[in-house]
Design an enzyme around this catalytic site. Sequence first.
Site, mmCIF file in Angstrom:
data_model
loop_
_atom_site.group_PDB
_atom_site.id
_atom_site.type_symbol
_atom_site.label_atom_id
_atom_site.label_comp_id
_atom_site.label_asym_id
_atom_site.label_seq_id
_atom_site.Cartn_x
_atom_site.Cartn_y
_atom_site.Cartn_z
ATOM 1 N N CYS A 7 12.161 -27.568 -37.197
ATOM 2 C CA CYS A 7 11.470 -26.289 -37.084
ATOM 3 C C CYS A 7 12.302 -25.447 -36.124
ATOM 4 C CB CYS A 7 10.012 -26.448 -36.625
ATOM 5 S SG CYS A 7 9.778 -26.984 -34.925
ATOM 6 N N ARG A 13 5.772 -27.606 -34.823
ATOM 7 C CA ARG A 13 5.690 -28.046 -36.215
ATOM 8 C C ARG A 13 6.484 -29.309 -36.510
ATOM 9 N NH1 ARG A 13 7.401 -22.536 -38.920
ATOM 10 N NH2 ARG A 13 8.670 -22.560 -37.034
ATOM 11 N N ASP A 115 4.396 -20.900 -37.927
ATOM 12 C CA ASP A 115 4.564 -21.314 -36.536
ATOM 13 C C ASP A 115 3.292 -20.993 -35.759
ATOM 14 O OD1 ASP A 115 5.429 -21.923 -33.980
ATOM 15 O OD2 ASP A 115 7.299 -20.799 -34.150
#
Length: 146
Positions: A7, A13, A115
């Site tokens: 990520c 994440r 996000d």
Amino acid sequence: MKILVLCRANVCRSPMAQCVLRQSIEDISGFIVDSAGIWGAVGKKMHPLAYKVLNDRGYRATFETAKLVLGGNIAWADLIFVMDKAQRKELIARFPMASGKIWLLGHWLGIEIKDPVGGDYEFFSATLNAIEKSVQSWLPVLHAKE
């Protein structure tokens, strides 16, 4: 099979997806899952809300500190998951030889994983929902590789 989950910073994440993947494929032998950040928040710990939402759902959240993806990580991995199309594009530009093994985690569902940084517990929970569904969508493919 070695799976790398990426990520942006490797604090929300990707460590969440790493945790979900590890527990979802623990019955498949020979799989290793790691994570890193494309732009990296090197040395930072997992975001507290990411850690909390994982633990609240019964995952064993184990994460050291964020690290940056390097060519060695890319070469090591057999399969690379990213969270959104912009990340995939960035990685392919940086590592064109790896383009065939870079996939959206939400590929089979046609989704990108947003996000949650700056969001509340519910946003992190929704992010985990998307990660769980995406991981589930990959399980038939991963089981075929065992």
